[in-house]
Write a protein that holds these residues in place. Structure first.
Motif, short mmCIF file in Angstrom:
data_model
loop_
_atom_site.label_atom_id
_atom_site.label_comp_id
_atom_site.label_asym_id
_atom_site.label_seq_id
_atom_site.Cartn_x
_atom_site.Cartn_y
_atom_site.Cartn_z
N VAL A 120 0.85 -1.19 0.00
CA VAL A 120 0.00 0.00 0.00
C VAL A 120 0.88 1.24 0.00
O VAL A 120 1.92 1.28 0.67
N THR A 121 0.47 2.25 -0.77
CA THR A 121 1.15 3.53 -0.74
C THR A 121 0.11 4.64 -0.62
O THR A 121 -1.01 4.51 -1.12
N SER A 122 0.47 5.72 0.06
CA SER A 122 -0.40 6.89 0.15
C SER A 122 0.28 8.11 -0.43
O SER A 122 -0.14 9.24 -0.20
N SER A 123 1.33 7.86 -1.20
CA SER A 123 2.11 8.95 -1.80
C SER A 123 2.07 8.86 -3.31
O SER A 123 2.28 7.78 -3.89
N THR A 124 1.84 9.99 -3.98
CA THR A 124 1.84 10.01 -5.44
C THR A 124 3.24 9.76 -6.00
O THR A 124 3.39 9.43 -7.17
N GLY A 130 -2.56 2.41 -4.45
CA GLY A 130 -2.97 3.69 -3.90
C GLY A 130 -4.46 3.92 -4.07
O GLY A 130 -5.21 3.03 -4.49
N TYR A 131 -4.90 5.14 -3.76
CA TYR A 131 -6.32 5.48 -3.87
C TYR A 131 -6.45 6.91 -4.40
O TYR A 131 -5.52 7.72 -4.26
N MET A 134 -5.59 10.31 -2.48
CA MET A 134 -4.22 10.62 -2.05
C MET A 134 -3.56 11.66 -2.94
O MET A 134 -2.58 12.29 -2.55
N THR A 143 -10.96 14.11 -2.83
CA THR A 143 -10.33 13.60 -1.62
C THR A 143 -11.20 12.59 -0.87
O THR A 143 -10.71 11.88 0.00
N SER A 148 -13.17 6.32 3.31
CA SER A 148 -12.32 5.75 4.35
C SER A 148 -12.52 4.25 4.53
O SER A 148 -11.57 3.52 4.87
N VAL A 151 -10.43 2.63 1.81
CA VAL A 151 -9.00 2.85 2.09
C VAL A 151 -8.54 1.86 3.16
O VAL A 151 -7.43 1.30 3.09
N LEU A 154 -7.48 -1.55 1.74
CA LEU A 154 -6.33 -1.69 0.84
C LEU A 154 -5.34 -2.76 1.29
O LEU A 154 -4.84 -3.53 0.47
#
Length: 271
Positions: A120-124, A130-131, A134, A143, A148, A151, A154
């Protein structure tokens, strides 16, 4: 050109950039805020100016609308470097177990084809699963997408993708299992695996009219290894997922090395 085996190919005529996918950092999860059929219709409308590479239905349908060599229009600035999966439902929903499976299948396939990490990543700027939200304003300011509740799911998608990509042995004590996919019949499964389909039916207590369900796991008769005949659209990860065998084990057993190319009609030994 990259089309995912096991996904129903439903190409849209416009609303994407041909040849525009510059790289694949990962897979982005979305919520449709509507139905799969409604989204399918909307993506075919030039006025929509929107699309996605993949889409899931609550019952487990998996569509591919856009080839992954092409850029879908799903998350604004994130389109060039991320694949997209729209999921049937509305804000606040959780994904069904069938949808989790389909998203995991997409992630496992992207891992095999593009080297996307099963994480899982929350960074572009990161890589993995991801989602939409983010990406903030650069990704369209959505957003609250996918919400939630999704998310929080994930990590479960990643866990299921790891099981698909990394293996786990065959089921049962009689030589392995096979997971039914769309269009399968007992005779076709038997032909590809080199097993008399009557024996497969008997091992699973199936009687005429021999109705199979997509996702049904069949016990395969016979001890030890078996064989599988590759058909169009197959990949090692997809074959491994259906047979409950690590695709890496299949590759090793058949002397297949990167880029792991297989061809229709090829006979693989399944360990």
């Amino acid at each position: 050109m990259a089309r995912m085996p096991g996904a129903e190919w439903r190409p849209i005529p416009s609303n994407f950039t041909r040849g525009g996918q510059e790289s694949v950092q990962g897979v982005v999860i979305h919520i449709m805020d509507g139905s799969l059929s409604g989204t399918d219709s909307w993506f075919r409308n030039p006025a929509a100016q929107a699309s996605s590479h993949f889409g899931t239905g609550k019952g487990g349908q998996l569509y591919q609308w856009v080839d992954t060599a092409d850029r879908a229009w799903a998350q604004a600035a994130g389109n060039r470097n991320w694949l997209s999966v729209e999921n049937e439902g509305r804000g606040g929903d959780s994904l069904t177990s069938a949808q989790l499976d389909r998203c995991a299948a997409v992630l496992a396939w992207a891992h095999q084809v593009y080297g996307v990490p099963l994480a899982v990543t929350s960074s572009t700027g990161g890589r993995g699963l991801g989602y939409h939200g983010m990406g903030g304003s650069a990704w369209g300011g959505h957003t609250s997408c996918p919400g939630s509740a999704i998310v929080a799911q994930l990590p479960e998608i990643v866990r299921r993708a790891q099981a698909l990509a990394g293996g786990g042995g065959g089921g049962g004590s009689t030589g392995g299992t096979y997971t039914v996919r769309s269009g399968d019949t007992l005779s076709e499964i038997g032909q590809r695996l080199g097993i008399d389909w009557h024996k497969i039916a008997e091992a699973n207590g199936l009687r005429s009219p021999y109705v199979l369900q997509i996702g049904q796991r069949l016990t395969l008769p016979g001890a030890g290894s078996t064989t599988y005949t590759v058909r169009s659209g197959d990949s090692l990860s997809v074959i491994g997922a259906r047979l409950g065998v690590s695709w890496q084990r299949i590759a090793e057993a058949n002397g297949i090395r990167a880029p792991y190319v297989i061809t229709p009609g090829q006979t693989l030994r399944i360990p």
